[in-house]
Design an enzyme around this catalytic site. Sequence first.
Site, PDB file in Angstrom:
ATOM      1  N   LYS A  40     -22.509 -28.795  -7.261  1.00 32.54           N
ATOM      2  CA  LYS A  40     -23.032 -29.800  -8.212  1.00 32.54           C
ATOM      3  C   LYS A  40     -21.872 -30.775  -8.447  1.00 32.54           C
ATOM      4  O   LYS A  40     -20.944 -30.478  -9.195  1.00 32.54           O
ATOM      5  CB  LYS A  40     -23.437 -29.111  -9.512  1.00 32.54           C
ATOM      6  CG  LYS A  40     -24.504 -29.828 -10.310  1.00 32.54           C
ATOM      7  CD  LYS A  40     -24.170 -31.228 -10.730  1.00 32.54           C
ATOM      8  CE  LYS A  40     -23.343 -31.311 -11.996  1.00 32.54           C
ATOM      9  NZ  LYS A  40     -22.917 -32.708 -12.314  1.00 32.54           N
ATOM     10  N   CYS A  48      -5.814 -34.407 -12.929  1.00 33.28           N
ATOM     11  CA  CYS A  48      -5.662 -33.276 -13.843  1.00 33.28           C
ATOM     12  C   CYS A  48      -4.193 -32.956 -14.082  1.00 33.28           C
ATOM     13  O   CYS A  48      -3.816 -32.554 -15.171  1.00 33.28           O
ATOM     14  CB  CYS A  48      -6.403 -32.062 -13.299  1.00 33.28           C
ATOM     15  SG  CYS A  48      -5.962 -31.644 -11.609  1.00 33.28           S
ATOM     16  N   GLU A  79      -5.880 -34.908 -23.731  1.00 30.77           N
ATOM     17  CA  GLU A  79      -5.848 -35.463 -22.371  1.00 30.77           C
ATOM     18  C   GLU A  79      -6.491 -36.856 -22.401  1.00 30.77           C
ATOM     19  O   GLU A  79      -7.665 -36.984 -22.744  1.00 30.77           O
ATOM     20  CB  GLU A  79      -6.627 -34.536 -21.444  1.00 30.77           C
ATOM     21  CG  GLU A  79      -6.492 -34.899 -19.990  1.00 30.77           C
ATOM     22  CD  GLU A  79      -7.249 -33.938 -19.089  1.00 30.77           C
ATOM     23  OE1 GLU A  79      -8.306 -33.421 -19.498  1.00 30.77           O
ATOM     24  OE2 GLU A  79      -6.783 -33.718 -17.954  1.00 30.77           O
ATOM     25  N   GLU A 105     -10.886 -24.444 -13.455  1.00 34.01           N
ATOM     26  CA  GLU A 105      -9.719 -25.323 -13.319  1.00 34.01           C
ATOM     27  C   GLU A 105      -9.933 -26.486 -14.268  1.00 34.01           C
ATOM     28  O   GLU A 105     -10.807 -27.319 -14.049  1.00 34.01           O
ATOM     29  CB  GLU A 105      -9.606 -25.814 -11.878  1.00 34.01           C
ATOM     30  CG  GLU A 105      -9.402 -24.680 -10.909  1.00 34.01           C
ATOM     31  CD  GLU A 105      -9.848 -25.047  -9.518  1.00 34.01           C
ATOM     32  OE1 GLU A 105      -9.836 -26.235  -9.189  1.00 34.01           O
ATOM     33  OE2 GLU A 105     -10.238 -24.147  -8.782  1.00 34.01           O
TER      34      GLU A 105
HETATM   35  P1  NAD Z   1     -16.645 -32.454 -17.506  1.00 42.24           P
HETATM   36  O1  NAD Z   1     -16.310 -31.097 -18.034  1.00 42.24           O
HETATM   37  O2  NAD Z   1     -17.313 -33.407 -18.400  1.00 42.24           O
HETATM   38  O3  NAD Z   1     -17.564 -32.335 -16.215  1.00 42.24           O
HETATM   39  C1  NAD Z   1     -17.177 -31.578 -15.099  1.00 42.24           C
HETATM   40  C2  NAD Z   1     -18.411 -31.126 -14.370  1.00 42.24           C
HETATM   41  O4  NAD Z   1     -19.152 -30.269 -15.239  1.00 42.24           O
HETATM   42  C3  NAD Z   1     -19.369 -32.259 -13.984  1.00 42.24           C
HETATM   43  O5  NAD Z   1     -19.930 -31.972 -12.724  1.00 42.24           O
HETATM   44  C4  NAD Z   1     -20.418 -32.208 -15.079  1.00 42.24           C
HETATM   45  O6  NAD Z   1     -21.657 -32.701 -14.669  1.00 42.24           O
HETATM   46  C5  NAD Z   1     -20.485 -30.714 -15.331  1.00 42.24           C
HETATM   47  N1  NAD Z   1     -20.999 -30.345 -16.653  1.00 42.24           N
HETATM   48  C6  NAD Z   1     -20.967 -31.060 -17.818  1.00 42.24           C
HETATM   49  N2  NAD Z   1     -21.570 -30.373 -18.809  1.00 42.24           N
HETATM   50  C7  NAD Z   1     -21.986 -29.196 -18.277  1.00 42.24           C
HETATM   51  C8  NAD Z   1     -22.659 -28.052 -18.799  1.00 42.24           C
HETATM   52  N3  NAD Z   1     -23.046 -27.981 -20.072  1.00 42.24           N
HETATM   53  N4  NAD Z   1     -22.885 -27.023 -17.968  1.00 42.24           N
HETATM   54  C9  NAD Z   1     -22.502 -27.060 -16.674  1.00 42.24           C
HETATM   55  N5  NAD Z   1     -21.880 -28.115 -16.109  1.00 42.24           N
HETATM   56  C10 NAD Z   1     -21.611 -29.175 -16.909  1.00 42.24           C
HETATM   57  O7  NAD Z   1     -15.267 -33.036 -16.954  1.00 42.24           O
HETATM   58  P2  NAD Z   1     -15.040 -34.442 -16.264  1.00 42.24           P
HETATM   59  O8  NAD Z   1     -14.800 -35.449 -17.323  1.00 42.24           O
HETATM   60  O9  NAD Z   1     -16.092 -34.705 -15.249  1.00 42.24           O
HETATM   61  O10 NAD Z   1     -13.701 -34.161 -15.451  1.00 42.24           O
HETATM   62  C11 NAD Z   1     -12.448 -34.447 -15.944  1.00 42.24           C
HETATM   63  C12 NAD Z   1     -11.766 -33.167 -16.353  1.00 42.24           C
HETATM   64  O11 NAD Z   1     -11.588 -32.337 -15.219  1.00 42.24           O
HETATM   65  C13 NAD Z   1     -10.374 -33.423 -16.887  1.00 42.24           C
HETATM   66  O12 NAD Z   1     -10.161 -32.600 -17.996  1.00 42.24           O
HETATM   67  C14 NAD Z   1      -9.481 -32.995 -15.727  1.00 42.24           C
HETATM   68  O13 NAD Z   1      -8.180 -32.645 -16.101  1.00 42.24           O
HETATM   69  C15 NAD Z   1     -10.247 -31.855 -15.167  1.00 42.24           C
HETATM   70  N6  NAD Z   1      -9.838 -31.549 -13.780  1.00 42.24           N
HETATM   71  C16 NAD Z   1      -9.127 -30.385 -13.544  1.00 42.24           C
HETATM   72  C17 NAD Z   1      -8.694 -30.095 -12.257  1.00 42.24           C
HETATM   73  C18 NAD Z   1      -7.889 -28.845 -11.967  1.00 42.24           C
HETATM   74  O14 NAD Z   1      -7.697 -28.515 -10.811  1.00 42.24           O
HETATM   75  N7  NAD Z   1      -7.414 -28.148 -12.981  1.00 42.24           N
HETATM   76  C19 NAD Z   1      -9.003 -30.964 -11.204  1.00 42.24           C
HETATM   77  C20 NAD Z   1      -9.735 -32.119 -11.480  1.00 42.24           C
HETATM   78  C21 NAD Z   1     -10.160 -32.397 -12.789  1.00 42.24           C
END
Ligand code: NAD
Length: 507
Positions: A201, A310, A410, A276
């Site tokens: 997804k 991230c 962040e 992650e």
């Molecule tokens: P997000 O948590 O809003 O969304 C991430 C994913 O989760 C998306 O695909 C979204 O559609 C899905 N999602 C949202 N709500 C959900 C729910 N209730 N149930 C299941 N899935 C759901 O995060 P974002 O804003 O898309 O991404 C940015 C974040 O990701 C930042 O905090 C960044 O640091 C982190 N990140 C971490 C890594 C790592 O390796 N640690 C890598 C890349 C990004």
Amino acid sequence: MAASSAQAPKGHGMTDLAVTPVHPFIKGPMGLWIDGRSVEAQAEKVFDTLDPASGLVLGQLAQGETADVDRAVRAARVAFEGTWSRWTPYDRQTLLMRVHELVDQRFEEMATLETLDLGAPITRTLGLKSTVLQIIAYYAGQTTNVAGETLPNSLPGAVMTMTLKAPLGVVGAVLAWNNPLIGEWWTVCGVIASGCTAVLKPGEVASLSVLYMVELLRDAGLPDGVVNVVTGFGPTAGAALAAHPDVDRIMFTGSAATGRRIVAASASNMKRVQVELGGKSPDVVFADADLDRAVPSAAMSVFSNSGQLCVAGSRLLVQRSIHDEVVDRLSTFASGLRVGNGMDPEVDLGPVVSQQQLDRVMGYVNGAVPQGATVAAGGRRLLGDLARGFFVEPTVVSAVTSDMTIAREEVFGPVIAVLPFDDEDEALRLANDTEYGLAGGVWTTKLSTAMRMVHGIRAGTVWVNNYGLMDPAVGMSGAKLSGYGTKGSPAHIDAFLYEKCVYIDLE
Ligand code: NAD
């Protein structure tokens, strides 16, 4: 590219349709990818994906929901139990070698798509080629590197005992949008190398490279159903995947808030979990550091990808005796960066991904000043030629203290917060004064200082005299609120497998 700053225009162009297709891959509404073919969402809904450089609609994607996740998981389960389970490690290895060849040939197309979708400069996305190829090659090697153990026992008679490793089954992967070109390959290479199957997804604002990847995998000979994609929104498609009773392992990349929901949903059928999450990583510059190396690296560890990384070293801790010099150098560096449409090869920084992200970043910058911080460089949304896109100036915020919001949360934008420190003890205290633990950097010419910081910083990855080096054979990890589970290294493959203890009575 010229850019000017002013207030954001009202009615920012969010609904205009692009007149001509800008990439040959984007033709009409893009379907879900289930069982080796593109299909409409069951409810026939679609949603727009925007070009963040112009605010125009780049394409439309199928909006998958619970019924579509069910279909995709079923396809993944059938594939897992079907011919895929009879593929030998060598078969999967040669498949990954073909994937490597196709990615090598078609990377420019993928990089262009990613730049259009995410806004990242084309020089950056093209530059990811060697990392992606290295990830694929590493996992090709890992397919034949899975081993159990023969263990001694104290049982009466002649009993042989050993452990075997077997693929877990169907993997659900909820991906973030900020770096799909890398994140998608970490995921599918582990899936293929281990003999699992998957439903992905993607992040809703940047899904295109994931859809491109599955077509490439099909072209390389991946059997139908092994990797499926359900595009759509988190609370519907993402939540359905995380809670699905027939998913054996869930991999999540995203925010800590969503990570908590994923972990909670995994309890229903005791899924294995890898989360992650975000970071607020310290990058620590001591007075004896080589500033000619430290300053550009510290800057680009945050400004690269417009800060949507991230591991961004978003808290720059600087020893007080060099603090003003570092802020000056950083500010000069930031002001010299070219911001513009990522398709322009002269550009260093593209837009942030969406209006929502833009508002969030500007909220943090504007909120820092009343709390006592100083904007030393940048700090504004770019308008003029760039007014329709989501552009933010590379920004340096100084006079930051550890209790300010900009030092704790962040930002996920091109914003560096600079905090002074006096000595090593204070540097370590400030470095660890965060609920996150994703990464950290140390700049010093003293090996003893470097090693004390390496041991002292509570983070999954620590860099010394560099920031951001990565090798899939070594991998990266997380600690504290940044989550758990390693990407890369032999430990990653193990996470797709479960161990069977085998007792054979030889009499
Ligand atoms: P997000 O948590 O809003 O969304 C991430 C994913 O989760 C998306 O695909 C979204 O559609 C899905 N999602 C949202 N709500 C959900 C729910 N209730 N149930 C299941 N899935 C759901 O995060 P974002 O804003 O898309 O991404 C940015 C974040 O990701 C930042 O905090 C960044 O640091 C982190 N990140 C971490 C890594 C790592 O390796 N640690 C890598 C890349 C990004």
